[in-house]
Enzyme design. Sequence first.
Site, PDB file in Angstrom:
ATOM      1  N   ARG A 119       0.863  -1.191   0.000  1.00 20.38           N
ATOM      2  CA  ARG A 119       0.000   0.000   0.000  1.00 20.38           C
ATOM      3  C   ARG A 119       0.894   1.234   0.000  1.00 20.38           C
ATOM      4  NH1 ARG A 119      -1.692   0.819   6.379  1.00 20.38           N
ATOM      5  NH2 ARG A 119       0.395   0.480   7.164  1.00 20.38           N
ATOM      6  N   CYS A 123       2.288   5.831  -7.861  1.00 24.80           N
ATOM      7  CA  CYS A 123       3.015   6.942  -8.470  1.00 24.80           C
ATOM      8  C   CYS A 123       2.190   8.203  -8.251  1.00 24.80           C
ATOM      9  CB  CYS A 123       3.193   6.683  -9.964  1.00 24.80           C
ATOM     10  SG  CYS A 123       3.738   8.167 -10.841  1.00 24.80           S
ATOM     11  N   GLU A 158      -1.663   8.347   5.097  1.00 29.51           N
ATOM     12  CA  GLU A 158      -0.212   8.423   5.283  1.00 29.51           C
ATOM     13  C   GLU A 158       0.559   8.527   3.974  1.00 29.51           C
ATOM     14  OE1 GLU A 158       1.115   5.313   7.954  1.00 29.51           O
ATOM     15  OE2 GLU A 158       0.470   6.509   9.669  1.00 29.51           O
ATOM     16  N   CYS A 166       9.816   6.822 -12.177  1.00 28.81           N
ATOM     17  CA  CYS A 166       9.239   6.610 -13.509  1.00 28.81           C
ATOM     18  C   CYS A 166       9.448   7.844 -14.377  1.00 28.81           C
ATOM     19  CB  CYS A 166       7.757   6.248 -13.406  1.00 28.81           C
ATOM     20  SG  CYS A 166       6.664   7.649 -13.136  1.00 28.81           S
ATOM     21  N   CYS A 169       7.309  10.893 -13.443  1.00 29.05           N
ATOM     22  CA  CYS A 169       7.816  11.664 -12.297  1.00 29.05           C
ATOM     23  C   CYS A 169       9.041  12.475 -12.707  1.00 29.05           C
ATOM     24  CB  CYS A 169       8.154  10.740 -11.130  1.00 29.05           C
ATOM     25  SG  CYS A 169       6.678  10.170 -10.253  1.00 29.05           S
ATOM     26  N   GLU A 313      -4.632   8.683  14.522  1.00 31.46           N
ATOM     27  CA  GLU A 313      -4.403   7.277  14.877  1.00 31.46           C
ATOM     28  C   GLU A 313      -3.555   7.197  16.132  1.00 31.46           C
ATOM     29  OE1 GLU A 313      -2.673   4.708  11.928  1.00 31.46           O
ATOM     30  OE2 GLU A 313      -3.857   5.598  10.318  1.00 31.46           O
ATOM     31  N   PHE A 363      -3.072  -8.735  14.741  1.00 33.13           N
ATOM     32  CA  PHE A 363      -2.834  -8.707  16.195  1.00 33.13           C
ATOM     33  C   PHE A 363      -2.618  -7.291  16.725  1.00 33.13           C
ATOM     34  CE2 PHE A 363      -1.082 -12.938  14.887  1.00 33.13           C
ATOM     35  CZ  PHE A 363      -2.135 -13.684  15.392  1.00 33.13           C
TER      36      PHE A 363
HETATM   37  C1  GLA Z   1      -0.316   3.403  10.158  1.00 31.80           C
HETATM   38  C2  GLA Z   1      -1.433   3.223   9.173  1.00 31.80           C
HETATM   39  C3  GLA Z   1      -2.500   2.283   9.631  1.00 31.80           C
HETATM   40  C4  GLA Z   1      -1.921   1.109  10.385  1.00 31.80           C
HETATM   41  C5  GLA Z   1      -1.108   1.658  11.529  1.00 31.80           C
HETATM   42  C6  GLA Z   1      -0.629   0.629  12.538  1.00 31.80           C
HETATM   43  O1  GLA Z   1      -0.364   4.524  10.910  1.00 31.80           O
HETATM   44  O2  GLA Z   1      -2.023   4.428   8.764  1.00 31.80           O
HETATM   45  O3  GLA Z   1      -3.217   1.843   8.499  1.00 31.80           O
HETATM   46  O4  GLA Z   1      -1.133   0.350   9.535  1.00 31.80           O
HETATM   47  O5  GLA Z   1      -0.020   2.342  10.995  1.00 31.80           O
HETATM   48  O6  GLA Z   1       0.456  -0.100  12.138  1.00 31.80           O
HETATM   49 ZN    ZN Z   2       6.065   8.029 -10.909  1.00 36.84          ZN
END
Ligand code: GLA
Ligand code: ZN
Length: 684
Positions: A119, A123, A158, A166, A169, A313, A363
Amino acid sequence: MPKRFPAINPKFPHVLHGGDYNPDQWARTPEVWDEDMRLLKLAGCNAMSVGIFAWSSLEPAEGQFEFGWLDTIMDKLADHGAFAVLATPSGSKPAWLSRTYPEVCRVNADGTRQAHGGRHNHCRTSPVYREKCRIINRKLASRYREHSALLVWHVSNEYNGGDCHCELCYAAFRKWLKVRYNNDLDRLNHAYWSSFWSHTFTDWQSIQPTDRGIHGLMLDWERFKTAQTIDFFQTEAEPLRELTPEIPVTTNFMTGSSTLDYWAFARAVDVVSWDSYPAWHETGDDTLEAARIALLHDINRSMKGGRPFMLMESVPSIPTRGRVKKRKRPGMHLLSSLQAVAHGSDTVQYFQWRKSRGCMEKFHGAVVDHAGHEHTREFREVAEVGRALARLDRVVGCGVDAEVALVLDWENEWALNSGARVYLGDNVKYRQDCLAHYRPFWNAGVSVDVIDQTCDLGAYRLVVAPMVYMLRPGFADKLAQYIEAGGTALMTYWSAVVDQSDLCFLGGVPGNGLRQVFGVWEEESQSYFPHESVEVAMADNNGLEMRGSYKAVDTCSVVHPEGCKVLATFAGDYFAGSPALTVNRHGKGKAYYLAGRAEDAFLEAFYRAQIKQLSLTRAIGIELPEGVSAQARGDDTGQYVFLMNFNDAPAKLELDAAYTDLLTGGKVAASLTLAPYGTMVLSK
Ligand code: GLA
Ligand code: ZN
């Protein structure tokens, strides 16, 4: 008097409490959705971040959209008096998208394209990816614009500064460079000092950000990635802003990470939000960790002129990060949640609401465990936070009055970690250095704004600028004027060495006019191994009530006084007798120069003296025991003091006045014992 700000979304003027909520993972068992609603009421949750990684559930095949499940969830939230912090799904792409349009996947420096998976790895230039995001974002906005549950937009997830090499870019980078250097290749070559090793560029097409040796080029690449990420974000935000202009738009920052310049990014969002993952009980020093996190919270508050931010978060208990992944000890969850509020957050949100059954984070701490009910310590502690936050309506929108500014600058950090690292090696330690200068204020309960070089200094009484190695345009003048007008500032070793292109100032360090302001010339510096140190001897009548000697470690500079007063000297190594701490009167102000990385005890004594001499406001007028933090938020109707004990032991305090505890509504005894990891919110 601290300022009052509007609530994040004025339609719900309460502290938001909730978490990343992935009902799409449970579409096969919709009875779980009803259970979620029962549990979120029990936990005191009111704001759920929905749809962050839901692209493949929203658009299972290109152009085929399925919003039914999200309609149900939005309605259920509204029926239960809760809201959605509604996400756009670009943080992770569906497989069909990568397969049909390979250009959406990033390319490595060696030219190979990354396989689909993971994730946060799209690009950021790809027109196809931008278009696909625009389409789905527009659909989300037009579908839910009138929905009463829609509270905040959570764009993507994030964003990071990872490289994509590429051609798209690179073309965008060259275009960006042409604007920066006014289409003048010679100007670029000069800025990069590229004749070194024969790297002169003779055409724009040959420029590629793969040569770590050209420091100016690599700095520009970092700047470009931030600019391009913001541009990508703007593309995503466009339909949201058009269709729902009253809904605030944010994206969750990783303020602890150095990959993107969040100061630049903050200007593009309506409200700052960030993801905080402290390593509680992992480092052997929870107090230091608490100060480190406090500093990060303060950056997030400072980034929009003191406006409250969102703790988007945090983890209810066990994190994925850390060496052994310690669970929060009893009390720590309420404490660390309220610590965010104390520093200016108007929300406490989690990753994650319910543990997934499979994959990477099954977990990872969650409000709801695989056991599926509320009878867990984690759930009970979250519910306790829910009850506490419900009592803090008065704090929502309250500002923080900071008279001290600490300069922590992303661009400077990039430069230190490339240009300066070549000679300073492991001793750069920029963030640790900033934390060391922040810690004495944290210990004393003095609020600090953490700013970058683009910020105004005028409102502060004291400006602390550790290792401002790279001067960004205008900063030297601003600092000089601030001091001239009566401000007090401290700057350290390895400051004002290079300009924004990482080109060294000629004519002596500190450069750009700061040599005159501080009244010192720094001739050279020496670096040390961890077992080495140099003695620092305080001069008599130093005006700081500091006596005896201290230690300096890691790096010490040989400084020549040029009109300043010497307050301490080095008492060791070949430069014994040369100044370690100086002060220069400049205009109506004072300019302190620290020539070596002084130990904590020195900084504690030095800043204690400043707090006293400048009569800086403290959250509460009492001496705080070690590991106890006090932070105040307020407005013209009241002042709220968060007392937080980060020790795994009780802490005794003698209060200076009669208070009530907002969390209990009860009166607080003048002689008070804070429980281990205990928290109180005092109001007069
Ligand atoms: C990041 C991500 C979340 C999750 C947390 C916990 O902050 O934004 O999706 O993966 O870490 O690891
Ligand atoms: Zn790119």
